[in-house]
Design an enzyme around this catalytic site. Structure first.
Site, PDB file in Angstrom:
ATOM      1  N   SER A 135       1.056  -1.203   0.221  1.00 58.75           N
ATOM      2  CA  SER A 135      -0.048  -0.134   0.068  1.00 58.75           C
ATOM      3  C   SER A 135       0.917   1.319   0.174  1.00 58.75           C
ATOM      4  CB  SER A 135      -0.870  -0.085   1.001  1.00 58.75           C
ATOM      5  OG  SER A 135      -1.946   1.117   1.348  1.00 58.75           O
ATOM      6  N   TYR A 149      -5.363   7.708  -7.083  1.00 58.89           N
ATOM      7  CA  TYR A 149      -4.245   6.770  -6.416  1.00 58.89           C
ATOM      8  C   TYR A 149      -4.674   6.439  -5.015  1.00 58.89           C
ATOM      9  CZ  TYR A 149       0.284   5.244  -4.579  1.00 58.89           C
ATOM     10  OH  TYR A 149       1.336   4.373  -4.083  1.00 58.89           O
ATOM     11  N   LYS A 153      -5.906   2.886  -3.399  1.00 60.07           N
ATOM     12  CA  LYS A 153      -5.395   2.230  -1.698  1.00 60.07           C
ATOM     13  C   LYS A 153      -6.006   2.175  -0.914  1.00 60.07           C
ATOM     14  CE  LYS A 153      -0.887   1.363  -3.770  1.00 60.07           C
ATOM     15  NZ  LYS A 153      -0.570  -0.058  -4.054  1.00 60.07           N
ATOM     16  N   THR A 184      13.037   5.175  -4.983  1.00 61.17           N
ATOM     17  CA  THR A 184      12.850   3.980  -6.255  1.00 61.17           C
ATOM     18  C   THR A 184      12.560   5.017  -7.280  1.00 61.17           C
ATOM     19  OG1 THR A 184      10.716   3.729  -5.619  1.00 61.17           O
ATOM     20  CG2 THR A 184      12.138   2.418  -4.474  1.00 61.17           C
TER      21      THR A 184
END
Length: 280
Positions: A135, A149, A153, A184
């Site tokens: 999540s 988004y 989630k 990332t």
């Protein structure tokens, strides 16, 4: 060290690839899904038969169960399911196209649901296992410019919260992973932006767009440490229901949950006043 077999969706980049690499390096087996096998050719060359691969786009949720069935058939037993594949769609809700909305929900919500549903029959039969559902801080805290988004989630968090209670008697533990910003490629490579509407330039929603377009803000989260915490959670006797990772995640969730609890407490008398009269 206990060696396990893991199934991880979306191992071509980000947390998924880092987790697969870490596990394979320490001698564990991984069944990984990707949309393009070329993206993990180096992992396959390095680890050979310890890495089982399948092509899968989790937005095609009817394709998920057959892939999971094949993975279990290949390994016999899979101890941990990591539902990781997903991405973020950013921009004001009105800016997003219908196609973008559908794809965001299909990938992050429906795809994740099907991964869990596809794994559950196997986990029940083998007598237990763990499910890690990726999540985000955005599964408990909401920010402007990420409505779709958040919808995906918050939806998967409610799903996992319920499923965790349903499958506990079968020895299956479920954990929601809630990282904050991590270093990332999630924010600046895989994130998608809704088409620009100048009307929203003065809206708080524009902050998310400006941040992604500028690509200058450095997230605080260390992905290696986050992945290590995810893997370590599987060793806990009882699966933690949630795992908050990152100081930004902790701060944002703590603030918004505290505000929500205070608002609920203020409505206590109103809530009770709407009950039907007790009949004796």
């Amino acid at each position: 060290m206990t060696h396990r077999t893991w199934l991880i969706t979306g191992i071509s980049s980000g947390f998924g690839r880092m987790m697969a690499s870490t596990l394979l390096a320490r001698g564990e087996r991984v069944a990984g899904t990707v949309r393009n096998l070329d993206a993990v050719a180096d992992l396959k060359e390095a680890h050979g038969d310890a890495l089982w691969l399948a092509v899968l786009d989790v937005a095609d949720f009817n394709a998920i169960r057959p892939v999971i069935d094949r993975a279990f058939a290949a390994w016999g037993r899979i101890d941990v399911i990591v539902s990781n594949a997903g991405y973020g769609l950013f921009g004001a809700a009105e800016e997003a196209s219908d196609e973008q909305v559908l794809h965001q929900i299909a990938t992050n919500l429906l795809g994740s649901i099907q991964v869990v549903r596809g794994a559950l029959p196997h986990l029940r039969v083998q007598g237990g296992g763990r499910i890690l559902q990726l999540s985000t801080v955005g599964g408990q805290a909401a920010f402007p410019g990420a409505a779709l988004y958040h919808a995906s989630k918050w939806g998967i968090e409610g799903f996992i919260d319920s499923v965790a209670q349903e499958v506990a008697p079968f020895g299956i533990g479920c954990t929601l992973i809630e990282p904050g910003g991590a270093r990332t490629g999630f924010r600046y490579r895989s994130a998608q932006l809704a088409p620009h509407m100048p009307d929203y330039d003065t809206s708080p929603a524009a902050h998310a767009r400006r941040m992604i377009e500028a690509q200058t803000a450095v997230p605080p989260g260390n992905p290696e440490r986050m992945v290590a915490a995810m893997i370590a959670s599987v060793d806990e006797p009882m699966a933690p229901r949630r795992l908050a990772l990152g100081s930004d995640a902790y701060s944002a969730m703590h603030r918004q949950l505290t505000e929500r609890l205070a608002a609920l407490e203020a409505q206590r008398e109103l809530a009770h006043s709407t009950d039907a009269p007790v009949m004796w």
